[in-house]
Write an enzyme that holds these catalytic residues in place. Structure first.
Site, PDB file in Angstrom:
ATOM      1  N   HIS A   7       0.816  -1.229   0.000  1.00 17.71           N
ATOM      2  CA  HIS A   7       0.000   0.000   0.000  1.00 17.71           C
ATOM      3  C   HIS A   7       0.843   1.269   0.000  1.00 17.71           C
ATOM      4  O   HIS A   7       0.312   2.356  -0.266  1.00 17.71           O
ATOM      5  CB  HIS A   7      -0.925   0.038   1.222  1.00 17.71           C
TER       6      HIS A   7
ATOM      7  N   ASP B 106      -3.191 -10.603  -2.088  1.00 18.33           N
ATOM      8  CA  ASP B 106      -3.750 -10.025  -0.868  1.00 18.33           C
ATOM      9  C   ASP B 106      -5.221  -9.679  -1.108  1.00 18.33           C
ATOM     10  O   ASP B 106      -5.623  -9.384  -2.240  1.00 18.33           O
ATOM     11  CB  ASP B 106      -2.966  -8.763  -0.507  1.00 18.33           C
TER      12      ASP B 106
ATOM     13  N   HIS C 157      -6.691  -7.058  -0.304  1.00 22.48           N
ATOM     14  CA  HIS C 157      -6.776  -5.638  -0.645  1.00 22.48           C
ATOM     15  C   HIS C 157      -5.896  -5.329  -1.862  1.00 22.48           C
ATOM     16  O   HIS C 157      -4.835  -5.923  -2.032  1.00 22.48           O
ATOM     17  CB  HIS C 157      -6.317  -4.779   0.535  1.00 22.48           C
TER      18      HIS C 157
END
Length: 322
Positions: A101, A138, A140
């Site tokens: 991220h 993942d 996300h």
């Protein structure tokens, strides 16, 4: 921790927080986050504003350097091992903080430096591995990795993630731009997707994409928060799902890039399912039988939304001519 298992014939290489001296690339990628890290070093626990939400302590900066350095060290180890024989060990960076991220501007979503992004660039510049494929499973979307290489034709970024989950990026029509158009593949999966969805995705999307791209190295953002019992998501992966993915990716690396492949630990917030899933991943690396039957309770699963899954996969295949 600062431990490194040396490369051998077959098996795996594990690096836990090693190689801090090699992380200058990580410092450059997230240079805007350094001021925040400096403040945390002085003040202790702080919330990094706008990072959704990411905290830092007085040791976070050092730990983040170690995490990025672990990936770089593994690139060196796996590349060296690939020159010694046809079946080099895979690598796995067991690190925290995770990285996918973190955006070029700084920390985000529990991530400080883009560990896998740093490793990809290092593999290109240090070892001449021009074409890198990054597979992110993942739950996300790996927005930071996606942003870093969105216009890069030599990095193929492929993400499967839960539709509508944090951070809200990774739309299926986002395929890259300029010279990098076509080298980003986002596949948002509906809530409830599980083993059927990922087996179909691997066979119909991941494997054909890798075979067409012909990478020189495969890097994997291995997030285990898609597990059915993880508290931060709504997918239904099992330890068996992760074993299947790990085995399949290992075989792709063997066929396409001399076995050069490194996994990077990303999400996973149920410690029991995280540990069993990572352990089953190691068993796949070592060609040992899966222990999914010991870990997975079929009673925890419900019927997958197969129609929505098929529609998503077919749409991705159509967009990317697979």
């Amino acid at each position: 921790m600062d431990r490194k298992m040396a490369p051998g014939a077959g098996g795996l290489v594990v690096v836990e927080h090693a190689g801090a001296e090699k992380t200058m690339a990580g410092q450059r990628i997230a240079a805007c986050g350094l001021e925040v890290m400096s403040r945390a070093s002085d003040e202790g626990l702080i919330l990094i504003e706008g990072s959704g939400p990411t905290y830092a302590t007085e040791t976070t900066f050092k730990e983040s350097l170690l995490s990025a350095g672990a990936g770089i060290t593994l690139v060196d180890s796996v590349v060296a091992a690939s020159k010694l024989g046809p079946n080099p060990p895979l690598g796995f960076a067991l690190v925290r903080p995770p990285g996918h991220h973190a955006v070029p501007e700084g920390p985000m979503g529990f991530c400080v430096f883009g560990n896998i992004a740093v490793a990809a660039r290092y593999a290109q510049h240090q070892h001449g591995l021009k074409r890198a494929m990054i597979i992110d499973f993942d739950v996300h979307h790996g927005n930071g990795t996606c942003d870093a290489f969105y216009d890069d034709p030599d990095i193929f970024f492929l993400s499967t993630h839960q539709l509508g989950s944090y951070p809200g990026t990774g739309k299926i029509h986002q395929v890259g731009k300029d010279d990098g158009e076509g080298t980003t593949l986002n596949l948002p999966l509906p809530g409830g997707a599980g083993d059927y969805a990922m087996r179909s995705t691997f066979e119909e999307v991941i494997a054909p994409s890798a075979q067409r791209f012909k990478p020189d190295i495969i890097l994997v953002s291995a997030g285990y928060d898609a597990h059915a019992l993880d508290p931060l998501a709504g997918l239904q992966f099992t330890t068996g799902t992760f074993y299947m993915l790990s085995s399949g990716i290992k075989q792709l690396a063997k066929e396409l890039c001399g076995g050069r492949c490194i996994f990077f630990l990303e999400g996973g917030y149920n410690l029991q399912t995280l540990s069993s899933s990572v352990a089953n991943t190691f068993r796949a690396f070592l060609d040992e039988p899966s222990l999914a039957a010991q870990f997975d309770d079929p009673a925890m699963l419900f019927e997958e939304p197969t129609r929505k899954i098929k529609e998503a996969i077919d749409k991705a295949k159509s967009i990317h001519s697979l």
